[in-house]
Design an enzyme around this catalytic site. Structure first.
Site, PDB file in Angstrom:
ATOM      1  N   HIS A  33     -15.697   0.274  -8.819  1.00 32.89           N
ATOM      2  CA  HIS A  33     -14.818   0.909  -7.735  1.00 32.89           C
ATOM      3  C   HIS A  33     -13.354   0.367  -7.589  1.00 32.89           C
ATOM      4  O   HIS A  33     -12.525   0.840  -7.469  1.00 32.89           O
ATOM      5  CB  HIS A  33     -15.625   1.219  -6.446  1.00 32.89           C
ATOM      6  CG  HIS A  33     -14.980   1.687  -5.295  1.00 32.89           C
ATOM      7  ND1 HIS A  33     -14.844   3.086  -5.006  1.00 32.89           N
ATOM      8  CD2 HIS A  33     -14.136   1.243  -4.547  1.00 32.89           C
ATOM      9  CE1 HIS A  33     -14.106   3.397  -3.944  1.00 32.89           C
ATOM     10  NE2 HIS A  33     -13.557   2.291  -3.608  1.00 32.89           N
ATOM     11  N   GLU A  34     -13.438  -0.855  -7.482  1.00 30.55           N
ATOM     12  CA  GLU A  34     -12.282  -1.736  -7.144  1.00 30.55           C
ATOM     13  C   GLU A  34     -11.486  -1.787  -8.212  1.00 30.55           C
ATOM     14  O   GLU A  34     -10.301  -1.935  -8.112  1.00 30.55           O
ATOM     15  CB  GLU A  34     -12.662  -3.016  -6.370  1.00 30.55           C
ATOM     16  CG  GLU A  34     -13.532  -3.198  -5.356  1.00 30.55           C
ATOM     17  CD  GLU A  34     -12.814  -2.412  -4.067  1.00 30.55           C
ATOM     18  OE1 GLU A  34     -11.647  -2.398  -4.147  1.00 30.55           O
ATOM     19  OE2 GLU A  34     -13.312  -1.846  -3.132  1.00 30.55           O
ATOM     20  N   HIS A  37      -9.225   1.117  -8.212  1.00 31.55           N
ATOM     21  CA  HIS A  37      -7.884   0.869  -7.458  1.00 31.55           C
ATOM     22  C   HIS A  37      -6.935  -0.162  -8.119  1.00 31.55           C
ATOM     23  O   HIS A  37      -5.707   0.265  -8.343  1.00 31.55           O
ATOM     24  CB  HIS A  37      -8.273   0.237  -6.049  1.00 31.55           C
ATOM     25  CG  HIS A  37      -8.956   1.209  -5.344  1.00 31.55           C
ATOM     26  ND1 HIS A  37      -8.764   2.292  -4.861  1.00 31.55           N
ATOM     27  CD2 HIS A  37     -10.161   0.923  -4.419  1.00 31.55           C
ATOM     28  CE1 HIS A  37      -9.549   2.953  -3.794  1.00 31.55           C
ATOM     29  NE2 HIS A  37     -10.536   1.948  -3.884  1.00 31.55           N
TER      30      HIS A  37
END
Length: 382
Positions: A33-34, A37
Site C-alpha cells: 500500500h505505502e 504512494h
C-alpha cells in the site's frame, strides 16, 4: 464449559502462530500500500522523507540515495509515507511557506498529481490481489464443481419457485455461473431479494423467479450474519473438482473480475451495516484479522496467499472511505479543491482531520469491542 477448562484448552502456540501470521500479512499489505504512494510520488517529482512500515519508535532502518528514511517500527497496525510538505504522517499540509513552495513538496504539485499519489495506495492493494488471483488461475487453475442441484429442501424457497433435483443452474440474475460456489456467492448477500434463476432441465431451458429466505448464521467469530438461503443441496460428482485453466490474458481478466466482485460485495455489505439491515457486530479488529490469518496459514501456503489477496482488497476499500486521515478523505479534499479552484482553508482542514481521527478511533474501538465479545463467546462456549 467452565473458565478453568476453557483456559486449559487455549493453546499458547496457536496464539503465537496466529500473531505471527497476522504480523506477516500486515507487513506485506502495508508495504504494498505505502509503496504505491511512494512510487507514484517519486514519478511526480515529490520527495519522500520517510517510508515507515509500522508505527512507533524506529527499530531499524536505512536512508537511500534520494534521502528517504526507510524504517520499521514495532506496532504492525499500519504504516505511512511522509512526503516533503506533510506536517505529519497523516499528510496534513505544512503551514511553512518555504516548504509549500518547494518544487519537490507534495502540496505544491497540481491537484491531479496529488490525487494520483493518494489513490495509488489503494490501487496497489487491488493490483496485488489481481496478481495473486491471476497467478493461481494460471498455474493451478480454477477448481469448480458443476452447479447441479442434487436435492431440494422440502418447503424451501427453491421448492416454492419450482426448482427440481437434477437442474443445472446456468445463470443467477442474468450473470452466468460456472460452479456451485458461484451460485452460493450470488445468493449469499440477497436475503429476501427476488431475481431470476436460469436453469437447464434435460434439454429444456427455463427461467424461474426465486426469493432466497433470510437465514442467520454464525460468522465464525461468535457473531451472526444474515444471508440468503435458497434451499438447494449439492453433492460432489465423480471426477470433481474440475479445473479450468486460463491463459495469462484470461487469468488477469478473471482475476480483475474476481477483485471487482469482492469490492462490490463488500460495499454492499457495508451499505447494509450502515442502513441497519446487517449488524455492526460483523466489524472486526486486530484479533479477528489475526485469527483469519492464522486459520489461513494453517491451511497451507495457497490458503494464506489467498487470504493476503482478500486482506489487501479490504485494506484498499477501507482506505478509500471518505474519512479525513484516510486516502478517501484526502481525495474528497482534493476534489473540492478542483471544483473551487483553491484548497479548503486551514481551519476547515484541521477540523476535518480531527473528525476523521475520531471516526477512525471509533471504528477501531468498535472492532476491538466486537473482538472481545467474540473471544468471550469462544472462551465460554456461548
Amino acid at each position: 464449559m467452565g473458565f478453568e477448562a476453557a483456559i486449559q484448552n487455549i493453546a499458547p502456540l496457536a496464539i503465537l502462530f496466529n500473531f505471527a501470521a497476522f504480523v506477516v500479512a500486515l507487513i506485506v499489505i502495508v508495504f504494498v500500500h505505502e509503496f504505491g504512494h511512494f512510487i507514484v510520488g517519486r514519478w511526480c517529482g515529490v520527495k519522500a522523507e520517510v517510508f515507515s512500515v509500522g508505527f512507533g519508535k524506529e527499530m531499524f532502518g536505512f536512508t537511500d540515495k534520494h534521502g528517504t528514511r526507510w524504517k520499521f517500527a514495532p506496532i504492525p497496525l499500519g504504516g505511512y509515507v511522509k512526503f516533503e510538505g506533510d506536517a505529519n504522517a497523516a499528510s496534513m499540509p505544512s503551514t511553512s511557506p518555504d516548504v509549500q513552495h518547494s518544487p519537490t513538496s507534495l502540496h505544491a504539485q497540481p491537484v491531479w498529481e496529488r490525487m494520483a499519489v493518494v489513490a495509488a495506495g489503494p490501487i496497489a492493494n487491488f493490483l496485488l490481489a489481481i496478481l495473486i488471483f491471476a497467478a493461481g488461475f494460471m498455474f493451478l487453475g480454477l477448481p469448480y464443481e458443476r452447479p447441479v442441484v442434487t436435492a431440494v429442501v422440502a418447503g424451501s424457497a427453491a421448492e416454492q419457485a419450482g426448482v427440481k433435483a437434477g437442474d443445472l443452474i446456468v445463470a443467477v440474475d442474468g450473470a452466468k455461473v460456472l460452479s456451485y460456489k458461484d451460485v452460493q456467492e450470488a445468493i449469499f448477500l440477497r436475503p429476501g431479494e427476488t431475481f431470476n434463476l436460469d436453469l437447464k432441465r434435460g434439454e429444456a431451458d427455463m427461467t424461474l423467479s426465486v426469493t432466497p429466505r433470510v437465514h442467520e448464521e454464525k460468522d465464525g467469530f461468535g457473531g451472526m450474519i444474515k444471508t440468503g438461503r435458497l434451499g438447494i443441496e449439492h453433492r460432489r460428482q465423480p471426477g470433481e473438482p474440475l479445473y479450468q485453466q486460463f491463459s495469462p490474458p484470461a487469468a488477469f481478466a478473471k482475476a480483475a473480475d474476481r477483485v471487482w466482485f469482492i469490492v462490490a460485495t463488500t460495499g454492499k455489505m457495508l451499505g447494509k451495516i450502515i442502513s441497519g439491515e446487517q449488524s455492526a457486530k460483523q466489524i472486526g479488529g486486530a484479533i479477528s484479522i489475526g485469527k483469519g490469518a492464522g486459520d489461513a496459514a494453517s491451511g497451507g501456503p495457497i490458503a494464506f496467499i489467498e487470504f493476503l489477496a482478500f486482506l489487501s482488497i479490504s485494506i484498499g476499500i477501507i482506505n478509500l472511505m471518505p474519512i479525513p486521515m484516510l486516502d478517501g478523505g484526502h481525495l474528497v479534499f482534493y476534489a473540492i479543491e478542483a471544483v473551487r479552484g483553491k484548497p479548503l482553508g486551514q481551519v476547515a482542514q484541521e477540523w476535518g482531520y480531527r473528525i476523521g481521527f475520531s471516526c477512525v478511533v471509533m471504528l477501531m474501538v468498535l472492532g476491538l469491542y466486537n473482538d472481545a465479545g467474540r473471544s468471550l463467546n469462544v472462551l465460554f462456549g456461548t
